[in-house]
Design an enzyme around this catalytic site. Structure first.
Site, mmCIF file in Angstrom:
data_model
loop_
_atom_site.group_PDB
_atom_site.id
_atom_site.type_symbol
_atom_site.label_atom_id
_atom_site.label_comp_id
_atom_site.label_asym_id
_atom_site.label_seq_id
_atom_site.Cartn_x
_atom_site.Cartn_y
_atom_site.Cartn_z
ATOM 1 N N TYR A 1 0.788 -1.222 -0.427
ATOM 2 C CA TYR A 1 -0.044 0.171 0.111
ATOM 3 C C TYR A 1 0.589 1.031 0.105
ATOM 4 O O TYR A 1 0.736 2.135 -0.118
ATOM 5 C CB TYR A 1 -0.825 0.041 1.493
ATOM 6 N N LYS B 1 3.579 -15.669 2.975
ATOM 7 C CA LYS B 1 3.142 -16.606 1.745
ATOM 8 C C LYS B 1 5.264 -16.373 1.450
ATOM 9 O O LYS B 1 5.775 -16.886 0.899
ATOM 10 C CB LYS B 1 3.427 -15.321 0.107
ATOM 11 N N ASP C 1 -2.477 -18.526 0.691
ATOM 12 C CA ASP C 1 -3.617 -19.454 0.225
ATOM 13 C C ASP C 1 -4.361 -20.430 1.390
ATOM 14 O O ASP C 1 -5.285 -21.379 0.894
ATOM 15 C CB ASP C 1 -3.688 -20.373 -1.083
ATOM 16 N N ASP D 1 -6.532 -7.014 4.240
ATOM 17 C CA ASP D 1 -7.282 -6.671 3.745
ATOM 18 C C ASP D 1 -8.325 -7.515 2.970
ATOM 19 O O ASP D 1 -9.557 -7.256 3.195
ATOM 20 C CB ASP D 1 -7.308 -5.716 2.379
ATOM 21 N N ASP E 1 -12.074 -8.824 4.294
ATOM 22 C CA ASP E 1 -13.570 -9.869 3.468
ATOM 23 C C ASP E 1 -13.594 -10.581 3.560
ATOM 24 O O ASP E 1 -14.952 -10.599 3.876
ATOM 25 C CB ASP E 1 -13.265 -8.481 2.407
HETATM 26 C C1 IPM Z 1 -10.535 -1.477 4.212
HETATM 27 C C2 IPM Z 1 -10.604 -0.901 2.627
HETATM 28 C C3 IPM Z 1 -9.292 0.008 2.117
HETATM 29 C C4 IPM Z 1 -8.280 -0.746 2.605
HETATM 30 C C5 IPM Z 1 -9.936 1.004 0.573
HETATM 31 C C6 IPM Z 1 -10.874 2.095 0.662
HETATM 32 C C7 IPM Z 1 -8.360 2.081 0.530
HETATM 33 O O1 IPM Z 1 -10.569 -2.109 2.044
HETATM 34 O O2 IPM Z 1 -10.119 -0.426 4.955
HETATM 35 O O3 IPM Z 1 -10.734 -2.608 4.170
HETATM 36 O O4 IPM Z 1 -8.176 -1.328 1.255
HETATM 37 O O5 IPM Z 1 -8.102 -1.008 3.268
HETATM 38 MN MN MN Z 2 -10.860 -3.726 2.518
#
Ligand code: IPM
Ligand code: MN
Length: 365
Positions: free
Chosen positions: A142, A188, A221, A245, A249
């Protein structure tokens, strides 16, 4: 009366709607526990671009560094998808994390028994799921330099220093000590040198400082598979920025909705508290978004930002009670159940906080 200064950054999309409910619930705890909240709003993301041509305006920068804690809604706007530099909404969020030195991002994933129907997993796989993702937040791909987009090629850089790995590893090990005593570090290392350094550093910190914590290393993975196949086996999961990240999710959908997940980003300065869901432009402004991710982020703000654990408990209990009583937004409502809007969910949770102890609500049916 103790006073706390909060910088509230509603941001974009559904951000303003959900932060309003989180603030409502925070005010309810202030009334119940007898402290004062001074909350001021500042722009971030596309809202910052609209206000000052900058996704993290100077006014916002000053306010967040002086606040006791920062509450954020969401950042992102499809209209600015092609914007560059400071006009990119996401750049404001990344700059904010860096400015606050918020290197450790805590994303707890718990499955409420009353929401098992909303999860894509079978109920028997969900039993006992209670994990904490600790995502490194201010390093890795990032932020790595050099970075560039050319016509024929593009480059990003993955670099971690030992110091960056050590400090986030300590946060994760300490969390494991306070939870079930086990840490899963994800990397990894079969391919990446950075992961080899990550693995060696985490192993050393564990051996030297946290010998009582059981440490395992998984390739990313395999970890992605473990998260859906046997999520209850994971206690604390530590990983670098990009892997974190993605895996957070994935873990979020176990709970039934991305709209439920809170996060806390901690480090050198004031903590930053934000729901994991994004700006959800498709449903913005309609009053249907689930505010629980933001409300549970407010609970984390009380716990880690202001060190008010009882107030934090009261919010978490009120959320659990509201869900159990069937007070739910569209993303998690059961067939045929009444669907509550954003504001109604917030009102209900604030009301349950104020009811204090002995909070029971009749079924809505
Ligand atoms: C999160 C979001 C952010 C990230 C984006 C919006 C930059 O997806 O907080 O998980 O990737 O960190
Ligand atoms: Mn995210």
């Amino acid at each position: 009366m103790t006073r706390y200064t909060l910088a509230v950054l509603p941001g974009d999309g559904i951000g303003p709607e959900v932060t309003a409910e989180a603030l409502k619930v925070l005010r309810a705890t202030a009334e119940l526990f007898g402290y004062r909240i001074d909350a001021q709003e500042y722009a971030v993301g596309a809202a910052g671009v609209a206000e000052a041509g900058d996704s993290l305006p100077e006014r916002t920068r000053c306010a967040v560094t002086q606040a006791d804690a920062v509450l954020l809604g969401a950042v992102g706007d499809p209209a600015l998808a092609a914007a560059e530099g400071k006009r990119r909404p996401e750049a404001g969020l990344l700059a904010l994390r860096k400015l606050l030195g918020a290197y450790a991002n805590l994303r707890p994933v718990r499955v409420h028994p009353s929401l098992a129907h909303a999860s894509p997993l079978r109920p028997e796989r969900l039993a006992g799921v209670d994990l904490l993702i600790v995502r490194e937040l201010t390093g890795g791909l990032y932020y790595g330099e050099p970075r560039a987009l050319g016509r024929e090629s593009a480059v990003n850089t993955l670099r971690y220093t030992v110091r960056e790995i050590e400090r986030v590893a300590r946060v994760a090990f300490q969390a494991a000590v306070e939870r079930r005593g086990s840490l899963t570090s994800v990397d990894k290392a079969n391919v990446l040198e950075v992961s080899q350094l990550w693995r060696a550093t985490v192993t050393r910190i564990g051996a030297e400082e946290f010998p009582a914590v059981t440490l395992e290393h998984l390739y990313v993975d395999f970890a992605a598979m473990r998260l859906v196949a046997e999520p209850a086996r994971i206690d604390v999961l530590l990983t670098e920025n990009l892997f974190g990240d993605i895996l957070s999710d994935e873990a979020a959908v176990l709970t039934g909705s991305l709209g439920l997940l809170p996060s806390a980003s901690l480090g050198d300065g004031p903590g930053l508290f934000e729901p994991v869901h994004g700006s959800a432009p498709d449903i913005a402004g309609r009053g249907v978004a689930n505010p629980i991710g933001a409300i549970l982020s407010a609970a984390m703000l009380l716990r880690y930002g202001l060190e008010l654990p009882e107030a934090a408990d009261s919010v978490e209990q009120a959320v659990t009670a509201a869900l159990a009583a069937g007070r739910r937004s569209a993303d998690i409502a059961r067939e045929g159940e009444p669907v509550l809007g954003t504001r109604a969910v917030g009102d209900e949770i604030a009301r349950l906080v104020l009811l204090g102890k002995g909070r029971t609500v009749p079924e809505l049916r």
